[in-house]
Write an enzyme that holds these catalytic residues in place. Structure first.
Site, mmCIF file in Angstrom:
data_model
loop_
_atom_site.group_PDB
_atom_site.id
_atom_site.type_symbol
_atom_site.label_atom_id
_atom_site.label_comp_id
_atom_site.label_asym_id
_atom_site.label_seq_id
_atom_site.Cartn_x
_atom_site.Cartn_y
_atom_site.Cartn_z
ATOM 1 N N ASP A 92 -21.690 20.043 16.547
ATOM 2 C CA ASP A 92 -22.384 21.076 15.761
ATOM 3 C C ASP A 92 -21.487 21.569 14.625
ATOM 4 O O ASP A 92 -21.978 22.159 13.654
ATOM 5 C CB ASP A 92 -22.681 22.293 16.660
ATOM 6 N N GLN A 126 -27.468 24.480 22.976
ATOM 7 C CA GLN A 126 -28.548 24.976 22.124
ATOM 8 C C GLN A 126 -28.507 26.501 22.028
ATOM 9 O O GLN A 126 -28.407 27.197 23.047
ATOM 10 C CB GLN A 126 -29.906 24.503 22.678
ATOM 11 N N LYS A 135 -33.901 16.129 19.510
ATOM 12 C CA LYS A 135 -32.519 15.620 19.454
ATOM 13 C C LYS A 135 -32.356 14.470 20.440
ATOM 14 O O LYS A 135 -31.815 13.409 20.098
ATOM 15 C CB LYS A 135 -31.528 16.750 19.787
#
Ligand code: GUN
Length: 302
Positions: A121, A98, A54
């Protein structure tokens, strides 16, 4: 092989190129770049690998990026304070924690603490609600389902009016992709069925699908004879079924298998995604798109 292969890696490269053009233009006109922070708790190897990818992708696009690694011992309160700090930081447009988090931390509480307008997200209940309502309400689509929609659209498969069958009802893939494809919107307007572990006759439903999205996490669950000839098959399954030595690096790597029997399915389907190299590369790409979108909202140009 009769099916057209939907190559996630090629579509990823195409979209990243488009994003870079936009990022450069915004930088020139507004003097700002998208800012993304990834918060990683602990040292889980798979999570480290995801976060590294990422961050690398964000760097290549010219984003401001912060990789905030925290000890596995971090207290919930400390993590909440960290999120609060980034919520208030105007140079950060996207915050990603995460997952999974260590057991002593309440994952829901952490995700709910992220400012919904920085929730790239798309996991915050506010963004889940915005997706349900649809139309102009939608801010961030969750990354994997958004990537699936892009794959289908860019493959050339007609979604409008199609019979879509989604196998799997997770909050991360099944439920949101069903919602996305049934919206009254471009690249949607489908008739959607969601099948799951309690579905009585899975084969019956799969056989009806013009577009079959399989996100069950069961290797080879969908049999070739369940696929309607010419259908578009999106395999979201990433199942580790063994290990092998990589020819490129000489290191041990996982053997991955999808939820669909690819070798046989490709002879029947009209379009199909491979595993790996199908849906996988799209998740990070959509994260980048969401982060840019967040900056555009911030600038009032979305
Ligand atoms: N862990 C595995 N996939 C994801 C993802 O898409 N987002 C976050 N935050 N954590 C993950």
């Amino acid at each position: 092989m009769t099916a057209k292969l939907i190559k996630g890696t090629e579509i990823r490269d195409e979209i990243l190129k488009e994003l870079k053009v936009e990022v450069d233009k915004i930088k020139e006109e507004h003097g700002v770049v998208p800012g993304l922070v990834t918060i990683l708790v602990g040292e889980d190897p798979a999570s480290i690998s995801y976060v590294t990818s990422k961050i690398r992708t964000a760097q290549n696009l010219g984003y401001k990026e912060i990789q905030d690694n925290q000890s596995v011992e971090i207290k919930e309160e400390e993590l909440l304070s960290l999120i609060d700090k980034y919520n208030k930081d105007d140079s950060i447009h996207g915050i990603l924690v995460q997952l999974p988090l260590p057991k002593h931390i309440d994952e829901k509480k952490i995700l709910n603490a992220i400012d919904p307008d920085k929730d790239v997200d798309g996991f915050h209940p506010v963004n889940v609600g915005r997706l349900m309502i649809g139309g102009g309400e939608v801010k961030f689509l969750p990354c994997t389902p958004a990537g699936i929609q892009e794959l289908i659209v860019r493959s050339g498969m007609e979604i409008e009016g199609a019979e879509v069958v989604v196998v799997g009802r997770s909050n991360i893939v099944g439920k949101p992709i069903a919602n996305i494809l049934l919206q009254k919107a471009k690249g949607a307007n489908a008739t959607v069925t969601v099948a799951h572990t309690r579905t009585k006759d899975l084969a019956f439903h799969c056989k009806r699908a013009d577009i079959l999205v399989v996100a069950a996490g069961v290797p080879g669950l969908v049999k070739p004879e369940w696929i309607k000839p010419g259908a578009c098959v999106i395999d979201v399954g990433v199942n580790r079924v063994g290990e092998k030595i990589s020819e490129k690096t000489g290191k041990k790597i996982a053997i991955l298998k999808g939820d669909v029997d690819f070798d046989e399915a490709k002879e029947i389907a009209g379009y199909i995604t491979p595993v790996p190299g199908g849906v996988g590369p799209m998740t990070i790409t959509m994260l980048m798109r969401n982060t840019l979108r967040s900056l555009k909202f911030h600038l009032g140009i979305a």
